[in-house]
Scaffold this active site. Structure first.
Site, PDB file in Angstrom:
ATOM      1  N   GLY A 146       0.832  -1.208   0.000  1.00  0.00           N
ATOM      2  CA  GLY A 146       0.000   0.000   0.000  1.00  0.00           C
ATOM      3  C   GLY A 146       0.860   1.248   0.000  1.00  0.00           C
ATOM      4  N   ASP A 147       0.628   2.145   0.971  1.00  0.00           N
ATOM      5  CA  ASP A 147       1.401   3.388   1.062  1.00  0.00           C
ATOM      6  C   ASP A 147       2.366   3.338   2.242  1.00  0.00           C
ATOM      7  OD1 ASP A 147      -0.518   3.388   3.007  1.00  0.00           O
ATOM      8  OD2 ASP A 147      -1.058   5.500   2.789  1.00  0.00           O
ATOM      9  N   GLU A 148       2.792   2.152   2.628  1.00  0.00           N
ATOM     10  CA  GLU A 148       3.676   2.006   3.783  1.00  0.00           C
ATOM     11  C   GLU A 148       5.061   1.575   3.309  1.00  0.00           C
ATOM     12  OE1 GLU A 148       3.607   0.009   8.243  1.00  0.00           O
ATOM     13  OE2 GLU A 148       2.385  -0.844   6.656  1.00  0.00           O
TER      14      GLU A 148
END
Length: 444
Positions: free
Chosen positions: A355-357
């Site tokens: 994801g956005d991690e």
């Protein structure tokens, strides 16, 4: 002189070598007279039959092996390419090599092989059928988008094909060498039955035949043993060996084709290994590779040098996707990856966890203050605006920092950094927070 003769013989085609031996033996025995000529005719007829059965069969088998190698390369290229012109061209090559393989196998069945060799040919044809079944499954998987499964199926079956081709080529070569040796023995037997007056000439002819047969056999069997050794290594999964044959006959051509096939296989293995340890969008390390690097960094931490784990989570990333689309979101993730890589050293590891991690492993800083400085610098770099299709995207990020002494488990380290990252979010976002401090103690 001997080396020059071997070099000259090595560059001649296998059929040329056999014919050359036959012509020399024929010329010597013809001089022995009418009796010798009658015996020689019978010998030539036998050698001609051996030539038609063995040499042409070997040539056909070499063509099949080359076609199989070309098809394996095209199948791998088909799997690794995207739908379109190139994939269609590889599909055409696969179809053409299928036709060539079928043509040569049909020709082999018409040569008139002995029963044992004919049975071996049937077994080889069955192996080709198994390969095609697996190949079609791999192509179907590639067309459905599962390239990893397709490459796995092809690579496993390639080893079986390599072993089958190796065994078949070795069998034909042994038969060919035995035929030449049998011809020499028959020549000597016929010479004994001729007149004593012709004994000296026949003895010279026999010796000449043996010497030429040994020379021809060595120029064929020695390099083929090298090819067989390489194929045996391939069967064991070793792709590091290459065939070193600087010659222009069929064996040399087979060696070069084998080297090209091995190069394609090695590149495919490397591609598979890279995809297994890296993120497909950003090219960063994935979670598995990050854990591997953490295992290496444990020694650095235990030596007293600061090792830190930074967890980076983008703030408001969903809003970017909602407002500008997922393509814009992918663009933003790529920009973030590039900025993280630019802000750390070569020995450090930047990974995308999903994801956005993201995660950043700082492996051996000079001081703990340097860890803070890197975290602040990364936060500032990440929040610079970037353009996309006329729109300005301004990423925001929260960073959690956890220092590691190498003693606590890796999962505990990741948990601490995760807790710190959520502390940064709850403390106002766009902040840096430390696992050993309260959320409010983080720096903006």
């Amino acid at each position: 002189m001997y080396k020059r003769v071997r070099r000259w013989a090595g560059d001649r085609r296998i059929a040329t070598k056999i014919i050359s031996v036959s012509l020399v033996v024929t010329a010597i025995f013809t001089a022995s007279g009418v009796v010798g000529l009658l015996n020689l005719r019978r010998l030539v007829a036998e050698q001609d039959r051996e030539y038609r059965v063995n040499v042409l069969a070997l040539a056909r088998m070499t063509a099949v092996r080359s076609a199989v190698g070309s098809q394996q390369e095209s199948v791998l290229s088909y799997i690794l390419s995207e739908p379109g012109f190139y994939r269609d061209s590889y599909a055409e090559v696969i179809a053409e090599t299928d036709r060539a393989i079928d043509t040569d196998i049909r020709a082999l069945t018409r040569i008139g092989l002995p029963a044992a060799e004919h049975e071996s040919l049937r077994a080889f044809a069955a192996t080709i059928t198994m390969w095609r079944t697996a190949r079609d499954a791999a192509l179907d998987a590639a067309r459905s988008g599962d390239q990893r499964k397709a490459a796995s199926v092809v690579l496993v079956r390639s080893e079986a094909i390599a072993r089958a081709v190796k065994d078949r080529a070795g069998s034909f070569l042994d038969q060919l060498v035995d035929a030449v040796d049998d011809g020499a023995r028959r020549a000597r037997a016929n010479s004994v039955r001729t007149a004593q007056l012709m004994g000296l000439l026949l003895g010279i002819g026999a010796i000449t035949a043996v010497l030429l047969s040994v020379l021809a056999a060595r120029t064929i069997s020695r390099p083929l043993r090298e090819v067989v050794d390489v194929l045996a290594r391939v069967a064991r999964g070793d792709l590091s060996r290459r065939v070193e044959l600087d010659r222009d006959d069929e064996v040399g051509q087979m060696g070069r084709s084998l080297n090209e096939t091995l190069g394609v296989l090695r590149n495919a293995f490397e591609e598979v290994q890279h995809r297994a340890s890296h993120d497909g969008l950003t090219g960063l390390a994935n979670r598995a590779l990050l854990r591997e690097r953490l295992g290496v960094a444990r020694d650095t931490a235990r030596a007293g040098l600061p090792v830190a784990m930074l967890l980076v989570d983008l703030d408001g990333f969903k809003q970017v996707n909602d407002a500008h689309g997922h393509v814009a979101g992918d663009h933003l993730l790529t920009v973030v990856a590039e900025r993280l890589l630019a802000g750390v050293r070569a020995r450090d590891t930047v990974a995308r966890l999903g994801g956005d991690e993201f995660a950043v492993l700082l492996d051996g800083m000079d001081t703990r203050e340097d860890v803070d400085a890197v975290a602040d610098r990364l936060l500032a770099a990440l929040q610079l605006p970037t353009g996309y299709n006329g729109a300005t995207l301004t990423p925001r990020a929260s960073i959690g920092v956890s220092l590691w002494d190498g003693e606590i488990p890796i999962d505990a380290l990741m948990h601490d950094a995760d807790v710190a990252m959520y502390a940064a979010k709850t403390g106002g976002k766009s902040r840096v927070a430390h696992a050993h401090l309260n959320a409010s103690a983080g720096s903006a």
